[in-house]
Design a protein around this motif. Structure first.
Motif, PDB file in Angstrom:
ATOM      1  N   LEU A 182       1.029  -1.156   0.183  1.00  0.00           N
ATOM      2  CA  LEU A 182      -0.118  -0.056   0.013  1.00  0.00           C
ATOM      3  C   LEU A 182       0.789   1.204  -0.111  1.00  0.00           C
ATOM      4  N   GLY A 183       2.087   1.237   0.866  1.00  0.00           N
ATOM      5  CA  GLY A 183       2.780   2.598   0.914  1.00  0.00           C
ATOM      6  C   GLY A 183       3.523   2.605  -0.560  1.00  0.00           C
ATOM      7  N   LEU A 184       3.820   1.503  -1.208  1.00  0.00           N
ATOM      8  CA  LEU A 184       4.640   1.496  -2.627  1.00  0.00           C
ATOM      9  C   LEU A 184       3.630   2.355  -3.611  1.00  0.00           C
ATOM     10  N   GLU A 185       2.374   1.829  -3.516  1.00  0.00           N
ATOM     11  CA  GLU A 185       1.430   2.332  -4.572  1.00  0.00           C
ATOM     12  C   GLU A 185       1.291   4.082  -4.275  1.00  0.00           C
ATOM     13  N   ARG A 186       1.293   4.352  -2.743  1.00  0.00           N
ATOM     14  CA  ARG A 186       1.524   5.887  -2.631  1.00  0.00           C
ATOM     15  C   ARG A 186       2.741   6.275  -3.227  1.00  0.00           C
ATOM     16  N   LEU A 187       3.705   5.712  -3.255  1.00  0.00           N
ATOM     17  CA  LEU A 187       5.181   6.051  -3.726  1.00  0.00           C
ATOM     18  C   LEU A 187       4.849   6.500  -5.363  1.00  0.00           C
ATOM     19  N   ILE A 188       4.187   5.206  -5.673  1.00  0.00           N
ATOM     20  CA  ILE A 188       4.236   5.711  -7.487  1.00  0.00           C
ATOM     21  C   ILE A 188       3.169   6.689  -7.735  1.00  0.00           C
ATOM     22  N   GLN A 189       2.292   7.110  -6.904  1.00  0.00           N
ATOM     23  CA  GLN A 189       1.384   8.009  -7.148  1.00  0.00           C
ATOM     24  C   GLN A 189       2.233   9.485  -6.932  1.00  0.00           C
ATOM     25  N   ALA A 190       2.902   9.452  -5.992  1.00  0.00           N
ATOM     26  CA  ALA A 190       3.791  10.712  -5.752  1.00  0.00           C
ATOM     27  C   ALA A 190       4.599  11.045  -6.806  1.00  0.00           C
ATOM     28  N   ARG A 191       5.615   9.807  -7.332  1.00  0.00           N
ATOM     29  CA  ARG A 191       6.429   9.973  -8.404  1.00  0.00           C
ATOM     30  C   ARG A 191       5.829  10.537  -9.747  1.00  0.00           C
ATOM     31  N   LEU A 192       4.590  10.175  -9.908  1.00  0.00           N
ATOM     32  CA  LEU A 192       3.786  10.478 -11.043  1.00  0.00           C
ATOM     33  C   LEU A 192       3.614  12.171 -11.299  1.00  0.00           C
ATOM     34  N   LEU A 193       3.583  12.792 -10.295  1.00  0.00           N
ATOM     35  CA  LEU A 193       3.473  14.173  -9.894  1.00  0.00           C
ATOM     36  C   LEU A 193       4.610  14.935 -10.501  1.00  0.00           C
ATOM     37  N   THR A 194       5.951  14.274 -10.464  1.00  0.00           N
ATOM     38  CA  THR A 194       7.261  14.812 -10.795  1.00  0.00           C
ATOM     39  C   THR A 194       7.788  14.150 -11.917  1.00  0.00           C
ATOM     40  N   ALA A 195       7.195  13.148 -12.484  1.00  0.00           N
ATOM     41  CA  ALA A 195       7.801  12.401 -13.506  1.00  0.00           C
ATOM     42  C   ALA A 195       7.602  13.112 -14.794  1.00  0.00           C
ATOM     43  N   PRO A 196       8.742  12.895 -15.847  1.00  0.00           N
ATOM     44  CA  PRO A 196       8.767  13.451 -16.956  1.00  0.00           C
ATOM     45  C   PRO A 196       7.625  12.675 -18.019  1.00  0.00           C
ATOM     46  N   PRO A 197       7.129  13.313 -19.003  1.00  0.00           N
ATOM     47  CA  PRO A 197       6.123  12.605 -19.746  1.00  0.00           C
ATOM     48  C   PRO A 197       6.393  11.399 -20.122  1.00  0.00           C
ATOM     49  N   GLU A 198       7.636  11.106 -20.578  1.00  0.00           N
ATOM     50  CA  GLU A 198       8.125   9.800 -21.151  1.00  0.00           C
ATOM     51  C   GLU A 198       8.088   8.637 -20.402  1.00  0.00           C
ATOM     52  N   THR A 199       8.230   8.943 -18.968  1.00  0.00           N
ATOM     53  CA  THR A 199       8.334   7.751 -18.145  1.00  0.00           C
ATOM     54  C   THR A 199       6.877   7.747 -17.343  1.00  0.00           C
ATOM     55  N   ARG A 200       5.982   8.357 -17.863  1.00  0.00           N
ATOM     56  CA  ARG A 200       4.466   8.311 -17.035  1.00  0.00           C
ATOM     57  C   ARG A 200       3.713   7.064 -17.244  1.00  0.00           C
ATOM     58  N   VAL A 201       4.068   6.649 -18.710  1.00  0.00           N
ATOM     59  CA  VAL A 201       3.316   5.332 -19.107  1.00  0.00           C
ATOM     60  C   VAL A 201       3.820   4.441 -18.496  1.00  0.00           C
ATOM     61  N   ASP A 202       5.106   4.044 -18.043  1.00  0.00           N
ATOM     62  CA  ASP A 202       5.665   2.915 -17.439  1.00  0.00           C
ATOM     63  C   ASP A 202       5.321   3.060 -15.811  1.00  0.00           C
ATOM     64  N   LEU A 203       4.920   4.107 -15.248  1.00  0.00           N
ATOM     65  CA  LEU A 203       4.710   4.337 -14.020  1.00  0.00           C
ATOM     66  C   LEU A 203       3.190   4.060 -13.940  1.00  0.00           C
ATOM     67  N   ASP A 204       2.379   4.361 -14.619  1.00  0.00           N
ATOM     68  CA  ASP A 204       0.995   4.023 -14.536  1.00  0.00           C
ATOM     69  C   ASP A 204       0.615   2.458 -14.742  1.00  0.00           C
ATOM     70  N   LEU A 205       1.518   1.955 -15.575  1.00  0.00           N
ATOM     71  CA  LEU A 205       1.510   0.431 -15.870  1.00  0.00           C
ATOM     72  C   LEU A 205       1.702  -0.137 -14.379  1.00  0.00           C
ATOM     73  N   ALA A 206       2.848   0.164 -13.637  1.00  0.00           N
ATOM     74  CA  ALA A 206       3.444  -0.294 -12.129  1.00  0.00           C
ATOM     75  C   ALA A 206       2.351  -0.083 -11.457  1.00  0.00           C
ATOM     76  N   LYS A 207       1.855   1.206 -11.481  1.00  0.00           N
ATOM     77  CA  LYS A 207       0.877   1.366 -10.383  1.00  0.00           C
ATOM     78  C   LYS A 207      -0.363   0.507 -10.813  1.00  0.00           C
ATOM     79  N   GLY A 208      -0.861   0.179 -11.740  1.00  0.00           N
ATOM     80  CA  GLY A 208      -1.949  -0.624 -12.041  1.00  0.00           C
ATOM     81  C   GLY A 208      -1.659  -2.153 -11.621  1.00  0.00           C
ATOM     82  N   ILE A 209      -0.659  -2.368 -11.760  1.00  0.00           N
ATOM     83  CA  ILE A 209      -0.172  -3.908 -11.131  1.00  0.00           C
ATOM     84  C   ILE A 209      -0.284  -3.970  -9.756  1.00  0.00           C
ATOM     85  N   VAL A 210       0.211  -2.768  -9.221  1.00  0.00           N
ATOM     86  CA  VAL A 210       0.447  -3.038  -7.844  1.00  0.00           C
ATOM     87  C   VAL A 210      -1.034  -2.967  -7.118  1.00  0.00           C
ATOM     88  N   GLN A 211      -1.971  -2.014  -7.799  1.00  0.00           N
ATOM     89  CA  GLN A 211      -3.217  -1.910  -7.376  1.00  0.00           C
ATOM     90  C   GLN A 211      -4.085  -3.025  -7.341  1.00  0.00           C
TER      91      GLN A 211
END
Length: 389
Positions: A314-343
């Motif tokens: 659950l904490g890892l999911e929050r971390l990915i959410q926080a990273r999405l706020l500062t991540a560059p556009p090219e890495t957001r797709v991967d972060l969204d994928l990781a977030k979906g898997i963790v969820q």
């Protein structure tokens, strides 16, 4: 030294003969009783031993038809029917017993209690209440009062529950009684009668000074009346009562500090709570405040440091959410994928669990909907609860 006389040896064969005669009498008595029982009775016992409850019940029903005087068998059958959910058959069985004129008074009272339990199981609370009210002055009064307490809680008749709880101090604890007053207060709040609610909450705290819910509801009333400082003081009192429940009031504290435009003070208080009593719900609130006041990078650092201290999915999911706020556009797709898997995994973890029966729910309950226990839910989510040493 005790002297032994030879004539005392005569007692040994005498005692042997008397014991043998008594055993013979008991055996003959048992044989006569067993011959008097219907054959279907023994068939039913055999089915029970072979784990065939359906066939056992039918055999016992046949035994009752052959010999209607088998009172204990009536009771056993009625209990079996009730446990299996066949309440109509259980009710008929116990009503038949009550109508028998030759039934001794103690067995009639037992039959009435069993009938009341049948009605309770069937959800016919008014009829169950009527029976147990009749039994309040009988020799099984305490048993009747326990069932009445259960009925009043199901009916949410908290005034009656409080009255009868006073007669059952070994059953209804002061913690339970305080919860009854909190229920009355919550009902008064729904009717927009805050002062009456306050009185009930004050009584709840008199019954149980560690009643967290009373402090929480008192703060809610203060917040509604725009007495923000009083609300914060009420919620802060929970730290002395049981700090694990601070996770429940963290969003309320955030709301009150915002309304007073004292975000920095609120952030300092809540960060202190998070350091001393780590919780995912507290982390969410502190994250939101840090994001408002210091920006996304500071919010990300907060979640990362907390995840190092308390590693959870659950904490890892929050971390990915926080990273999405500062991540560059090219890495957001991967972060969204990781977030979906963790969820997919965290959905079943973000639940509360009853310490008494293990029932899990997505929302927090003061009274477990499964076992009826008061304050048996930990305000921590399942995953962090299981990881607590």
């Amino acid at each position: 030294m005790i002297e032994f006389e030879y004539w005392q040896l005569l007692f040994f064969p005498l005692f042997f003969v008397l014991g043998w005669a008594a055993a013979r009498i008991d055996i003959r008595h048992l044989v006569r009783e067993s011959r008097a029982l219907p054959r279907s009775y023994f068939q039913g016992l055999n089915f029970l031993l072979n784990e065939q409850p359906d066939r056992a019940i039918e055999a016992f029903v046949d035994a009752v038809r052959v010999d209607p005087q088998t009172v204990e068998l009536h009771f056993a059958l009625g209990s079996l029917f009730r446990r299996r959910g066949e309440t109509e058959r259980a009710i008929r069985m116990h009503q038949t017993l009550i109508e028998r004129e030759d039934l001794p008074q103690d067995l009639k009272l037992q039959a009435m209690s069993e009938l009341g339990q049948d009605f309770l199981k069937a959800g016919l609370l008014d009829r169950a209440e009527e029976i147990f009210e009749k039994l309040r002055e009988s020799s099984i009064a305490e048993e009747a009062k326990r069932y009445l307490l259960e009925i009043y809680q199901q009916e949410k008749d908290w005034a009656k529950a409080i009255a009868i709880a006073a007669e059952l101090p070994d059953v209804a604890t002061l913690k339970d009684v305080a919860e009854y007053y909190c229920e009355l207060a919550a009902a008064e709040q729904m009717r927009s009668r805050p002062e009456q609610a306050r009185q009930h909450l004050q009584t709840a705290l008199e019954k149980n000074r560690k009643c967290v819910r009373a402090s929480l509801l008192t703060g809610d009333i203060d917040l509604q009346q725009e007495r923000y400082a009083d609300a914060i003081a009420s919620w802060q009192r929970i730290e002395q009562q049981d700090p694990i429940y601070l996770a429940l009031v963290a969003p309320r504290l955030l709301d009150a500090f915002r309304k007073m435009d004292r975000r920095s003070e609120g952030l300092q208080l809540l960060r202190g709570y998070l350091d001393r009593y780590p919780s995912l719900d507290l982390l969410d609130v502190v994250f939101e405040l840090v994001l408002e006041s210091d920006g996304p990078e500071a919010a990300y650092d907060l979640v990362r440091d907390e995840l190092k201290r308390n590693p959870t999915l659950l904490g890892l999911e929050r971390l990915i959410q926080a990273r999405l706020l500062t991540a560059p556009p090219e890495t957001r797709v991967d972060l969204d994928l990781a977030k979906g898997i963790v969820q997919t995994y965290t959905r079943r973890l973000a639940r509360y669990r009853c310490d008494n029966c293990g029932f899990k729910a997505r929302q927090f309950y003061w009274r477990c909907p499964a076992c009826g226990g008061w304050e048996t839910y930990s305000p921590k989510r399942t995953e962090e609860f299981e990881l607590t040493p």
